[in-house]
Design a protein around this motif. Structure first.
Motif, PDB file in Angstrom:
ATOM      1  N   GLU A 154     -19.782 -40.404   5.500  1.00 25.24           N
ATOM      2  CA  GLU A 154     -21.379 -40.858   4.845  1.00 25.24           C
ATOM      3  C   GLU A 154     -21.452 -42.372   4.427  1.00 25.24           C
ATOM      4  OE1 GLU A 154     -19.316 -38.369   3.897  1.00 25.24           O
ATOM      5  OE2 GLU A 154     -20.251 -36.626   3.136  1.00 25.24           O
ATOM      6  N   VAL A 157     -22.407 -44.280   7.163  1.00 25.43           N
ATOM      7  CA  VAL A 157     -23.718 -44.254   7.756  1.00 25.43           C
ATOM      8  C   VAL A 157     -24.439 -44.893   6.997  1.00 25.43           C
ATOM      9  CG1 VAL A 157     -25.383 -42.643   7.897  1.00 25.43           C
ATOM     10  CG2 VAL A 157     -22.939 -42.097   8.807  1.00 25.43           C
ATOM     11  N   ARG A 161     -26.821 -48.013   8.409  1.00 23.66           N
ATOM     12  CA  ARG A 161     -28.319 -48.167   8.227  1.00 23.66           C
ATOM     13  C   ARG A 161     -28.845 -49.420   7.365  1.00 23.66           C
ATOM     14  NH1 ARG A 161     -29.098 -41.950   5.747  1.00 23.66           N
ATOM     15  NH2 ARG A 161     -29.048 -40.787   7.749  1.00 23.66           N
ATOM     16  N   ILE A 164     -28.858 -52.122   9.777  1.00 23.48           N
ATOM     17  CA  ILE A 164     -30.053 -51.751  10.717  1.00 23.48           C
ATOM     18  C   ILE A 164     -31.391 -52.303   9.989  1.00 23.48           C
ATOM     19  CG2 ILE A 164     -31.472 -50.064  11.916  1.00 23.48           C
ATOM     20  CD1 ILE A 164     -28.809 -48.620  12.421  1.00 23.48           C
ATOM     21  N   GLU A 165     -31.455 -52.095   8.796  1.00 23.67           N
ATOM     22  CA  GLU A 165     -32.663 -52.236   8.048  1.00 23.67           C
ATOM     23  C   GLU A 165     -32.848 -54.074   8.152  1.00 23.67           C
ATOM     24  OE1 GLU A 165     -34.518 -51.505   3.387  1.00 23.67           O
ATOM     25  OE2 GLU A 165     -32.263 -51.244   3.973  1.00 23.67           O
ATOM     26  N   GLU A 191     -21.518 -40.455  13.751  1.00 29.71           N
ATOM     27  CA  GLU A 191     -22.568 -40.595  13.191  1.00 29.71           C
ATOM     28  C   GLU A 191     -23.192 -41.965  13.220  1.00 29.71           C
ATOM     29  OE1 GLU A 191     -26.504 -39.518  12.543  1.00 29.71           O
ATOM     30  OE2 GLU A 191     -24.844 -37.958  12.896  1.00 29.71           O
ATOM     31  N   VAL A 192     -22.109 -42.849  12.984  1.00 25.60           N
ATOM     32  CA  VAL A 192     -22.440 -44.286  12.833  1.00 25.60           C
ATOM     33  C   VAL A 192     -23.115 -44.897  14.117  1.00 25.60           C
ATOM     34  CG1 VAL A 192     -21.685 -46.643  12.861  1.00 25.60           C
ATOM     35  CG2 VAL A 192     -20.898 -44.571  11.041  1.00 25.60           C
ATOM     36  N   LYS A 194     -24.492 -43.025  16.437  1.00 24.93           N
ATOM     37  CA  LYS A 194     -25.859 -42.336  16.601  1.00 24.93           C
ATOM     38  C   LYS A 194     -26.992 -42.884  15.991  1.00 24.93           C
ATOM     39  CE  LYS A 194     -23.561 -37.744  17.347  1.00 24.93           C
ATOM     40  NZ  LYS A 194     -23.282 -36.199  16.651  1.00 24.93           N
ATOM     41  N   GLN A 195     -26.509 -43.429  14.613  1.00 25.53           N
ATOM     42  CA  GLN A 195     -27.712 -44.147  14.176  1.00 25.53           C
ATOM     43  C   GLN A 195     -27.987 -45.210  14.747  1.00 25.53           C
ATOM     44  OE1 GLN A 195     -29.201 -43.473  10.985  1.00 25.53           O
ATOM     45  NE2 GLN A 195     -28.175 -41.544  11.247  1.00 25.53           N
ATOM     46  N   LYS A 198     -30.318 -44.461  17.748  1.00 23.21           N
ATOM     47  CA  LYS A 198     -31.407 -43.851  17.482  1.00 23.21           C
ATOM     48  C   LYS A 198     -32.329 -45.019  16.979  1.00 23.21           C
ATOM     49  CE  LYS A 198     -31.936 -41.913  13.514  1.00 23.21           C
ATOM     50  NZ  LYS A 198     -31.872 -40.863  12.222  1.00 23.21           N
ATOM     51  N   ASN A 199     -31.952 -46.172  16.993  1.00 24.81           N
ATOM     52  CA  ASN A 199     -32.701 -47.195  16.517  1.00 24.81           C
ATOM     53  C   ASN A 199     -32.753 -48.153  17.575  1.00 24.81           C
ATOM     54  OD1 ASN A 199     -33.621 -47.417  13.510  1.00 24.81           O
ATOM     55  ND2 ASN A 199     -31.709 -46.284  13.458  1.00 24.81           N
TER      56      ASN A 199
END
Length: 276
Positions: A154, A157, A161, A164-165, A191-192, A194-195, A198-199
């Protein structure tokens, strides 16, 4: 055409007793020659470094013609004949995360470093983000080992994020492509990744049009010694990644794993050739 590379050089400044007993030397000064050979043979134009200690950084500065954008263990260095720096930004990931016990940034080495660069031949701007994410795992099968820490997955992730932001601010400001590279300490199916997907990010392995390397790019090289072979695992198990968002034609995605490199670092450098 630009050659972009990510490279975890192993944060080890002094020789270790185990290596010394074997007549070997894993100090930064001893390993420098192998790193310099890598750069001479690959000739990367932009490099995102991870685990680059202050000593190793000074040695690289003294022995190469690169320009350096410093960041605590995560510098960006570039060939001034090919690109120039326009703007840069560095940020450490938090050591502690609310609601999660423990720390998630050892030696303050986990961070991201963003550079806005301009390719001199074309005049085109691009963004390069170099990062190193938290390394432990929260897989229950690893509980009781030194690599286990609850909520580690977590934490990674949340870290990606944040990158990315912040990267999005630069994308909006400069309206250009971005390359995210680094030791993400997690594999392709995590999941990293996938993030990032997704972006709007694409893994350069998946979009390379010519050469595509299918290796993992890791081997055993630690304070107690090193092994004379590379791990025989597929690309999906790799943790060093290069992703692209925006325009750009990726021709080659490669890892560099020569025999002489085995005592230099546990991570093989990964690099791409891209036309912006």
């Amino acid at each position: 055409m630009l050659r972009i590379m990510t490279h975890n050089v192993w944060n080890k400044d002094e020789n270790s007793p185990s290596w010394e007993q074997k007549g070997l030397d894993c100090s930064a000064k001893a390993r420098l020659s192998g790193l310099l050979r890598v750069y001479k043979e690959i000739l990367p134009d932009v490099v995102g470094g991870q685990e680059v200690s202050a000593l190793m950084l000074s040695l690289l500065k003294e022995n190469t013609n690169y320009r350096f954008l410093e960041g605590n263990y995560t510098p960006i260095f570039y060939n001034p004949d090919k690109v120039e720096s326009v703007e840069s930004y560095f940020e450490l990931y938090p050591e502690r995360i609310e609601g999660y016990e423990g720390t998630f940034n050892d030696s303050k080495s986990k961070a991201f470093n963003i550079a806005v660069l301009k390719e001199k031949s074309s005049g085109k701007h691009f963004i390069f983000a170099n990062t190193h994410l938290w390394w432990k795992v929260s897989d229950e099968s690893k509980r009781g080992t030194h690599s286990y820490q609850e909520h580690s997955d977590e934490a990674r992730v949340l870290q990606i994020r944040r990158l990315i932001e912040k990267a999005e601010e630069f994308i909006i400001k400069y309206n250009c492509s971005i390359i995210v590279a680094g030791d993400l300490n997690t594999d392709y199916n995590s999941e990293v990744l996938k993030q990032l997907f997704k972006n709007g990010y694409k893994h350069t392995h998946d979009i390379a049009t010519k050469t595509v390397d299918e290796t993992m790019g890791l081997h055993y090289c630690y304070p107690d010694g090193f092994e004379n072979f590379y791990y025989d695992k597929p690309f999906e198990c790799a943790i060093d990644h290069i992703l692209l968002k925006g325009e750009g034609e990726v021709e080659n995605f490669n890892r560099y794993s020569p025999e002489y490199y085995l005592p230099v670092s546990d991570h093989s450098p990964a690099y791409i050739d891209i036309k912006l």
